[in-house]
Design a protein around this motif. Sequence first.
Motif, mmCIF file in Angstrom:
data_model
loop_
_atom_site.group_PDB
_atom_site.id
_atom_site.type_symbol
_atom_site.label_atom_id
_atom_site.label_comp_id
_atom_site.label_asym_id
_atom_site.label_seq_id
_atom_site.Cartn_x
_atom_site.Cartn_y
_atom_site.Cartn_z
ATOM 1 N N ARG A 124 26.896 40.943 47.998
ATOM 2 C CA ARG A 124 27.122 39.795 46.990
ATOM 3 C C ARG A 124 27.052 40.196 45.595
ATOM 4 O O ARG A 124 28.054 39.521 44.781
ATOM 5 C CB ARG A 124 25.851 38.789 47.514
ATOM 6 C CG ARG A 124 26.738 37.610 47.970
ATOM 7 C CD ARG A 124 25.731 36.158 48.120
ATOM 8 N NE ARG A 124 25.102 35.935 46.808
ATOM 9 C CZ ARG A 124 24.139 34.983 46.666
ATOM 10 N NH1 ARG A 124 24.083 34.084 47.774
ATOM 11 N NH2 ARG A 124 23.684 34.813 45.480
ATOM 12 N N HIS A 125 26.112 40.970 45.366
ATOM 13 C CA HIS A 125 26.038 41.396 44.009
ATOM 14 C C HIS A 125 27.394 42.009 43.599
ATOM 15 O O HIS A 125 27.872 42.055 42.492
ATOM 16 C CB HIS A 125 24.777 42.463 43.649
ATOM 17 C CG HIS A 125 24.328 42.405 42.360
ATOM 18 N ND1 HIS A 125 24.125 43.830 41.711
ATOM 19 C CD2 HIS A 125 23.888 41.636 41.200
ATOM 20 C CE1 HIS A 125 23.851 43.660 40.583
ATOM 21 N NE2 HIS A 125 23.786 42.200 40.479
ATOM 22 N N PRO A 172 18.050 43.943 26.900
ATOM 23 C CA PRO A 172 16.634 43.829 26.886
ATOM 24 C C PRO A 172 15.971 44.809 27.597
ATOM 25 O O PRO A 172 16.356 45.335 28.433
ATOM 26 C CB PRO A 172 16.432 42.366 27.442
ATOM 27 C CG PRO A 172 17.737 42.086 28.014
ATOM 28 C CD PRO A 172 18.655 42.918 27.746
ATOM 29 N N THR A 173 14.747 45.324 27.081
ATOM 30 C CA THR A 173 13.796 46.100 27.703
ATOM 31 C C THR A 173 13.233 45.362 28.975
ATOM 32 O O THR A 173 13.529 44.272 29.342
ATOM 33 C CB THR A 173 12.510 46.303 27.129
ATOM 34 O OG1 THR A 173 11.614 45.326 26.740
ATOM 35 C CG2 THR A 173 12.975 47.228 25.919
ATOM 36 N N GLU A 174 12.732 46.215 29.896
ATOM 37 C CA GLU A 174 12.140 45.704 31.307
ATOM 38 C C GLU A 174 11.374 44.290 31.157
ATOM 39 O O GLU A 174 11.489 43.345 31.720
ATOM 40 C CB GLU A 174 11.395 46.704 32.012
ATOM 41 C CG GLU A 174 10.942 46.696 33.397
ATOM 42 C CD GLU A 174 12.120 46.021 34.218
ATOM 43 O OE1 GLU A 174 13.173 46.750 34.244
ATOM 44 O OE2 GLU A 174 12.126 45.084 34.949
ATOM 45 N N SER A 218 26.654 39.865 37.519
ATOM 46 C CA SER A 218 26.374 41.368 37.847
ATOM 47 C C SER A 218 25.085 41.801 37.050
ATOM 48 O O SER A 218 24.869 42.940 37.092
ATOM 49 C CB SER A 218 27.630 42.079 37.162
ATOM 50 O OG SER A 218 27.691 41.957 35.803
ATOM 51 N N GLY A 219 24.400 40.879 36.280
ATOM 52 C CA GLY A 219 22.889 41.290 35.816
ATOM 53 C C GLY A 219 23.045 41.933 34.490
ATOM 54 O O GLY A 219 22.237 42.663 33.692
ATOM 55 N N LYS A 220 24.201 41.478 33.791
ATOM 56 C CA LYS A 220 24.293 42.020 32.201
ATOM 57 C C LYS A 220 23.583 40.671 31.598
ATOM 58 O O LYS A 220 23.791 39.618 31.715
ATOM 59 C CB LYS A 220 25.745 42.168 31.801
ATOM 60 C CG LYS A 220 26.280 43.508 32.360
ATOM 61 C CD LYS A 220 27.855 43.445 31.985
ATOM 62 C CE LYS A 220 28.488 44.581 32.776
ATOM 63 N NZ LYS A 220 30.020 44.309 32.931
ATOM 64 N N LEU A 271 32.875 42.259 40.737
ATOM 65 C CA LEU A 271 34.302 42.348 40.724
ATOM 66 C C LEU A 271 34.904 41.093 40.315
ATOM 67 O O LEU A 271 35.817 40.893 39.437
ATOM 68 C CB LEU A 271 34.749 42.453 42.134
ATOM 69 C CG LEU A 271 34.749 43.702 42.775
ATOM 70 C CD1 LEU A 271 35.007 43.888 44.196
ATOM 71 C CD2 LEU A 271 35.407 44.790 41.921
ATOM 72 N N HIS A 272 34.259 40.010 40.557
ATOM 73 C CA HIS A 272 34.770 38.348 40.176
ATOM 74 C C HIS A 272 34.679 38.480 38.358
ATOM 75 O O HIS A 272 35.584 38.031 37.810
ATOM 76 C CB HIS A 272 34.099 37.398 40.449
ATOM 77 C CG HIS A 272 34.716 36.651 41.783
ATOM 78 N ND1 HIS A 272 35.923 36.322 42.026
ATOM 79 C CD2 HIS A 272 34.140 36.798 43.195
ATOM 80 C CE1 HIS A 272 35.837 35.881 43.103
ATOM 81 N NE2 HIS A 272 35.123 36.342 44.062
ATOM 82 N N GLU A 273 33.619 38.955 38.011
ATOM 83 C CA GLU A 273 33.297 39.081 36.824
ATOM 84 C C GLU A 273 34.455 39.837 35.879
ATOM 85 O O GLU A 273 34.885 39.611 34.859
ATOM 86 C CB GLU A 273 32.039 39.773 36.280
ATOM 87 C CG GLU A 273 31.203 39.250 34.983
ATOM 88 C CD GLU A 273 29.896 39.815 35.092
ATOM 89 O OE1 GLU A 273 29.147 39.321 35.749
ATOM 90 O OE2 GLU A 273 29.828 40.670 34.410
#
Length: 421
Positions: A253-254, A26-28, A172-174, A259-261
């Motif tokens: 934390r991010h 998605p865009t911003e 992770s923000g995906k 890494l967990h992902e």
Amino acid sequence: MEEKTEKNEKPSTIIVSKCMEFRINPTEEQRILIWKTFGCCRFVWNHLLDERISYEKVNKGKLLNTTPAHLKKEHSFLSEVDSMALINTQLNLNQSCRKLFPKEKVPKFRARGKDKRSYTTNWINTNIEIIHKGDRENYIKLPKLGLVRIILHRSIPDEWRMKHATVKETASGKFFISLTFDVETRPTVMKREFDNVEAFDYSMPNLIVSASGDNAITAEDIHWYRNLEKRIAKEQRKLSRMRYGSRNYQEQRHRIGKLHEKARNRRKDFLHKLSCNVSRSFDAVIVEDINLQHMSQALNFGKGISDNGFGMFRTMLAYKLNEQGKVLVKVDRFFPSSKRCCCCHSENRELRLEDRYWRCSACGAVHFRDKNACYNLLQEGDILLNRWASGDSSLILAPSGVLSEKKLHTQTHSNVRQDGE
Ligand SMILES: [Zn+2]
């Protein structure tokens, strides 16, 4: 057996649900709207839950079933987001209340930052659509969001009918979208002949062993996972030294979330490939219906992550076999697969867990513990498969694709020891 409906020439079809997940970019602007939608869903959940609880206090045992419509009147910002997302939130709340009210257990309020970052919207008259522009440029049309860039790593068959779509954001923000479809299909014809059969057993140092010796998994095969695990532990230690809530802390934390992902994805990928290979190569696979807590040791990739690898492997294997008309056979957990000699079937009651090799006192055969167990599972599985092929009604094939004995146990013969002396 002949079908009774002979005049019906067309074989009956069934509808199954299929799900596909795609990465979206998605865009911003779109991202902000997605975050807003997450927030509005949380808002609706909390408000409706609060109303329900206070209503239930006054009207004992009665359920309040309101829609988000009245909230929308009071709070105009709710109109900015996809209305289906809010309705689905209400439906989810209904679902979790129906079972729990008026008992003690009440659904939880959702806290900012801790809630699941996803929302679900429904397909109504092409409001959701895949749009191709150019060679590799694909978009998905979504309510309120408009065209969102999508990475179509695989094509969607034309005849699949979309039902709903879930937009989600990972740690992770995906961003991803999972699409659910109704697919009309003919029921799979189940095999009744099994030429090529494999058995799997778990073992501690070797993770997983198989009767044929191929398809085994050793610690060596998942060393990449161990490395990743070490890295996670290291980053976790760093985190513990940081000031809680600081900018560095948040960033760390991010990083750990990422890494967990990665670990999760790699494990899933590994298990998918393995179960896919196995399901293609064999007509039936035999495993022991063992306590999953013991089993989890076998393919429990990480100590820190409690996901049960072997359980996941079995589930994947069952449905992949099932799609091809094949079966996963679960042998009763009280079957003495390790203690029985696969040559003469006499039982070695003295066998200890640490004995890797043993000699049968009855026939003199020397056994490698894991292999012997696999051969026994294979023999027992063969018997079950033959019984099933001949229509034995004491065996059931679960919808998940697992064939097993109907549970009739009232006593466990492992508890009944007849030592004599
Ligand atoms: Zn023997």
